[in-house]
Design an enzyme around this catalytic site. Structure first.
Site, PDB file in Angstrom:
ATOM      1  CB  SER A 192       3.960   5.117   4.597  1.00  0.00           C
ATOM      2  OG  SER A 192       4.008   3.618   4.928  1.00  0.00           O
TER       3      SER A 192
ATOM      4  NE  ARG B 180       0.108   2.271  12.103  1.00  0.00           N
ATOM      5  CZ  ARG B 180      -0.634   1.828  10.906  1.00  0.00           C
ATOM      6  NH1 ARG B 180      -1.897   1.827  10.941  1.00  0.00           N
ATOM      7  NH2 ARG B 180       0.059   1.604   9.650  1.00  0.00           N
TER       8      ARG B 180
ATOM      9  CG  LEU C 205      -3.198  -3.001   3.281  1.00  0.00           C
ATOM     10  CD1 LEU C 205      -1.966  -2.883   2.147  1.00  0.00           C
ATOM     11  CD2 LEU C 205      -4.354  -2.298   2.823  1.00  0.00           C
TER      12      LEU C 205
END
Length: 640
Positions: free
Chosen positions: A284, A330, A441
């Site tokens: 994660s 990221r 999400l």
């Protein structure tokens, strides 16, 4: 064709509220007469099916797993964003909106992202009411932590298993509607075509994966929530069964596929250990809150990482991006790791690894505090590698993870095919060229719980109801199309297993359309992929029959779609002559190695139309939707 996003007029902060005030409703007594198909049971699909069922519609829910609980959403670990400002840092909808737009390198549609930020707060309330066990502070308030690309703590989490707990909440809601008789779940079924009647989506053709039976299912509209396409790279963090088939079959029926080159390489994955490995394991991003990323300064370093003194460690993210450090977005963190390894500083047997070190925070916070946040992640890492992260730094390297591209949708999440909606990772709409962590999400549940139930109802309320059942001639044509492909796969007389061909495709994609793309690499990749496509039907071998449980047949069909999609991914990357987010073209970078956008030409969404004549006769056709920025000022992204 002109792409009409159908964005409501007026100030951005009121667009969604005005749309809700004006949208048409189906009367409660009339809703049971409408049937809706939802393909996929991840967070987007399960929440949409549950919500539509709760409204009173009849819903057919489809998944290829043996239970909706095995959808890939269960693998999401780190958390979910929401602008509730429990950390009292001044967070707000405006700030979440801006961080998401900036994180996507200014390639998102403003109106959709603002709505996402608006409804984010509702998601946390919904999930808490369902019993999702979010971590809490000592006083009982829900805990939050930071994620890459932001400077506030807005990410709600349940240790390192947030996706699993949220999916269980959505699954409970779904099963409640199953018990009420409003939803029927068809597990172990794979959608193999969408059925159009007079240009409208009116059903699907599905294969029962246990018996092999080809089934027809009619409905008043279809919602695709089938996830992303990272397995086009073969090695990825996605579940082995994750595929693009539902979305790709829709694209062949006229649903444009948008921004396929926008793929995310996640920075914290366990490195590949061998040539024949079939899957990569994600660690994660939440670990970057407390772990420091570094490599030895000496390329010939032989000591164990815990024995290397501080002054001989190169904390490349902290040095290069001091404002954000290890919490850089990221795409930036992944490229920085690649650059360090390309300079010969990589670690591990393949020299394609960097260290993620928790030494300092274990000393500062104590072992118990770190266990409270990450214990299941540490245990998973130790089971896979044999190393204890409490004693020795983790070893990580970037890997294909999430796909920002997907089916083009308008503000109402409807594709270019009337009555066909796409939600969650299956659409392109909210993340631009790079997804910030903990946003997947958020988008999936925003679409499923709070957006699609209203836009689907509006569509049904504004359409003239025409009875269509599975005996319609359009179902005959679609079923014949499906059976034809299955027969062609079974008739192939090659000697290669589909997995071997998939591995060959993935090596091309990772090498030539991965973290670094160039005109030369992409041109070569397109030629090689076309060669694979031409050879596929001669080389593949599919044993067994169609009327039985046949995983090889499933795999081969999905691979045929991946091959065509991979070609389009490279075409899209070749056409987009700029670098932005996860799409990094070697010809377009600044002097210090950062992405160089060209807003004058490429501040657009590129949606590709599949040729009606087929790929052997024609090429994909691009259509551009201009992106208009009224709320944010276009600027070069900086996290320094």
């Amino acid at each position: 064709m002109t792409l009409d996003a159908r964005i409501p007029d007026g100030p951005i902060e009121g667009k969604w509220r005005r749309w809700l005030d004006d949208h048409k409703l189906v009367g409660p007594r009339n809703r049971p007469a409408h049937r809706i198909i939802v393909v996929g049971t991840g967070l987007a699909g399960a929440s949409a099916a549950a919500s539509l069922g709760a409204q009173g519609f009849k819903v057919d829910s489809f998944c290829f797993q043996d239970t909706p609980r095995r959808a890939h959403s269960i693998a999401a670990q780190g958390g979910i964003n929401a602008a509730k400002d429990f950390a009292n840092e001044g967070d707000a909808v405006q700030r979440l909106f801006y961080d998401t737009i900036k994180g996507g390198d200014f390639r998102s549609r403003e109106a959709n992202v603002w709505r996402l930020a608006q409804v984010s707060t509702n998601i946390i309330d919904q999930a808490t009411a369902q019993g999702v066990p979010f971590n809490r502070e000592y006083g009982g308030q829900l805990a939050t932590r930071s994620f890459g690309g932001v400077l506030v703590k807005r990410t709600f989490y349940t240790r390192g298993q947030t996706g699993q707990q949220l999916l269980l909440g959505a699954y409970q809601a779904l099963q409640h509607q199953v018990a009420e008789g409003n939803v029927t779940v068809h597990s172990r079924h794979e959608m193999l075509d969408v059925v159009l009647v007079d240009g409208e989506a009116r059903g699907i053709i599905a294969r029962n994966l246990i018996t092999g039976e080809i089934e027809r299912h009619a409905a008043d509209c279809v919602v695709l929530a089938s996830g992303g396409y990272s397995n086009a790279f073969y090695l990825s963090t996605n579940a082995m069964g994750s595929n693009v088939t539902a979305a790709w079959k829709a694209s062949k029926r006229g649903a444009f596929f948008a921004n396929p080159c926008y793929t995310q390489i996640h920075p914290t994955c366990i490195p590949q250990s061998g040539e024949y490995q079939s899957k990569l394991t994600l660690m994660s991003e939440s670990l970057r809150n407390d772990g420091r990323i570094w490599v030895p300064r000496d390329p010939d370093e032989q000591r164990e990482p815990q024995d290397i003194p501080e002054e001989e460690r190169y904390y490349f993210l902290e040095e290069r991006y001091p404002a954000f450090g290890n919490l850089a977005p990221r795409d930036i963190a992944s490229r920085a790791a690649k650059v360090a390894c390309d300079q010969g500083l990589g670690v591990g047997g393949t020299k394609r690894g960097v260290y993620l070190d928790f030494r300092d925070e274990i000393e500062r916070q104590g072992r118990d505090a770190i266990e409270g946040k990450y214990l299941n992640l540490f245990q998973m890492y130790e089971r896979i590698t044999g190393d204890d992260p409490f004693e020795k730094p983790m070893m990580i390297y970037p890997a294909p993870h999430y796909t920002m591209g997907g089916l083009w949708v308008d503000y109402e999440l409807q594709t270019t095919v009337r009555g066909l909606f796409a939600i969650g990772e299956a659409n392109f709409s909210d993340h631009g060229a790079n997804r910030l962590g903990a946003s997947a999400l958020m988008q999936a549940l925003a679409d499923g719980y709070f957006i699609a139930p209203h836009t689907v109802m509006h569509y049904l309320a504004t359409q003239r109801k025409r009875a269509v059942d599975a005996t319609h001639e359009a179902f005959d044509e679609a079923e014949a199309n499906v059976r034809g492909q299955i027969e062609r796969l079974l008739a192939a007389q090659g000697t290669k297993a589909p997995q071997a061909i998939h591995r060959e495709l993935g090596e091309i994609m990772l090498d030539k359309c991965g973290m670094l793309r160039t005109r030369e690499s992409l041109t070569t990749a397109i030629e090689q992929i076309r060669d694979i496509r031409a050879r596929f039907w001669d080389e593949v071998r599919v044993d067994g029959t169609a009327d039985e449980f046949n995983p090889t047949l499933e795999y081969a069909g999905r691979l045929a779609d991946f091959i065509e999609l991979a070609e389009l991914m490279c075409e899209d990357a070749l056409r987009r002559e700029e670098s932005c987010g996860g799409h990094f073209r070697g010809e377009h970078e600044t002097e210090d190695g950062e992405a160089l956008r060209h807003d004058d030409e490429f501040a657009v969404v590129t949606a590709w139309e599949y040729p009606e004549e087929g790929l052997d006769a024609a090429r994909f056709e691009p259509h551009d939707e201009p992106l208009v920025f009224n709320e944010v000022k276009l600027a070069t992204r900086s996290y320094k």
